[in-house]
Design an enzyme around this catalytic site. Structure first.
Site, PDB file in Angstrom:
ATOM      1  CG  HIS A  40      -2.041  -0.789   0.980  1.00 32.96           C
ATOM      2  ND1 HIS A  40      -2.501  -1.614   2.547  1.00 32.96           N
ATOM      3  CD2 HIS A  40      -2.897  -0.900   0.108  1.00 32.96           C
ATOM      4  CE1 HIS A  40      -3.032  -2.722   1.927  1.00 32.96           C
ATOM      5  NE2 HIS A  40      -3.483  -2.536   0.411  1.00 32.96           N
ATOM      6  CG  HIS A  75      -1.219  -9.409   2.494  1.00 37.43           C
ATOM      7  ND1 HIS A  75      -1.179  -8.661   2.939  1.00 37.43           N
ATOM      8  CD2 HIS A  75      -2.159  -7.378   1.388  1.00 37.43           C
ATOM      9  CE1 HIS A  75      -0.658  -7.311   3.313  1.00 37.43           C
ATOM     10  NE2 HIS A  75      -2.122  -6.959   2.129  1.00 37.43           N
ATOM     11  CD  GLU A 127      -1.769 -12.345   7.885  1.00 35.86           C
ATOM     12  OE1 GLU A 127      -1.749 -10.977   7.579  1.00 35.86           O
ATOM     13  OE2 GLU A 127      -2.370 -12.960   9.234  1.00 35.86           O
TER      14      GLU A 127
END
Ligand code: F3S
Length: 284
Positions: A40, A75, A127
């Site tokens: 991100h 993730h 995740e």
């Protein structure tokens, strides 16, 4: 000016490994895809885009792009998605964080042995979705986010439960939620799957924030762990600023600062942390 930079600021081991993997794949040439944005952080994602890396958001997109290498982010993904990526014919480089991979292996094994799997975490987080997707009988897996979910949980008390948590879940809350299940008479085998990177970063940020005149948290506005750091630091230091880069910083806002603390979320690259640090040292 005393500037304290958190040692734990920035990329954790798993994120660094995933980002390094993408940069190293770009050196090899060919088409490079990441399954979802690798982190991100808009700056990193757009830097990678300039190097030709394309973000793929859906399996069907993989069917319509030229052959290349698909990188799975830290993730991780569900087994179904993993197999669909392989079936798409592209080369796969799995950059799932080893701590997350360990959870995939635990739930795959335990569910195959007939245990019921309880995943403690946010059901909407990629995740957690990935973890659920490695359970042999996905339908009998339950995700518990909070006390209400735990109180509502129902199932056969003769079947042993294996509990795992999202790596970034708070340890105390994990314990509390498991205790609710145990008090209801369930036999719960608790696996410690919490990664200390997040708690270590938060604890260090809290300590620094409590001892400085101004605290700076660097992170992307979409990064939830950076927002959480901001919340923690704001409780300790009234003058806490959230910035994405040094461009969001003014000069000393009070004119009387003696000390500034700096931390950064798990998706903030080192060069952005260094730029902010240098800016503060020169301009404050
Ligand atoms: Fe891995 Fe822990 Fe980071 S699980 S991705 S090292 S927060």
């Amino acid at each position: 000016m005393n500037v304290k930079v958190a040692k734990t600021a920035g990329f954790c081991f798993g994120v660094k490994r995933a980002v390094d993997t993408v940069y190293s794949e770009t050196q090899k040439g060919g088409n490079i895809y990441t399954f979802g944005p690798i982190i991100h952080n808009d700056f990193v994602v757009s830097d990678l885009e300039k190097k030709g890396v394309k973000v793929i958001n859906d399996i069907t997109e993989l069917w319509n792009v030229p052959s290349g290498t698909v990188i799975i982010r830290s993730h991780g993904v569900s087994k179904e998605t993993y197999e669909a990526i392989i079936a798409s014919g592209h080369k796969v480089v799995d950059a799932t964080c080893p701590f997350v991979k360990k959870i995939h292996n635990v739930v795959a094994k335990e569910s195959t042995e007939g245990k019921r799997i309880v995943v403690i975490g946010d059901p909407d987080h990629p995740e957690v979705k990935g973890i659920v997707g490695w359970c042999a009988y996905g339908g009998s897996t339950t995700v518990i986010r909070d006390e209400n979910d735990a109180a509502r949980f129902e199932g056969d008390r003769n079947i042993e439960i294996t509990a795992v948590s999202q790596t970034t879940f708070r340890a105390a809350k994990y314990k509390d939620l498991v205790e609710i299940l145990q008090k209801k008479g369930y036999n719960v085998n608790v696996v410690n799957t919490i990664c200390n990177a997040t708690t270590d970063r938060q604890e260090e940020a809290r300590k620094i924030a409590s001892s400085v005149d101004m605290m700076i948290v660097i992170g992307d506005s979409k990064s939830s762990n950076s927002q959480k750091l901001y919340e923690i630091c704001s409780r300790e230091c009234k003058c806490t600023k959230f910035v994405q880069t040094r461009d969001n910083l003014e000069t000393d806002p009070t004119g009387s600062l003696q000390s500034v603390g700096i931390t950064a979320g798990a998706s903030t690259p080192k060069n952005i942390i260094e730029e902010v640090q240098n800016y503060v040292r020169i301009n404050f």
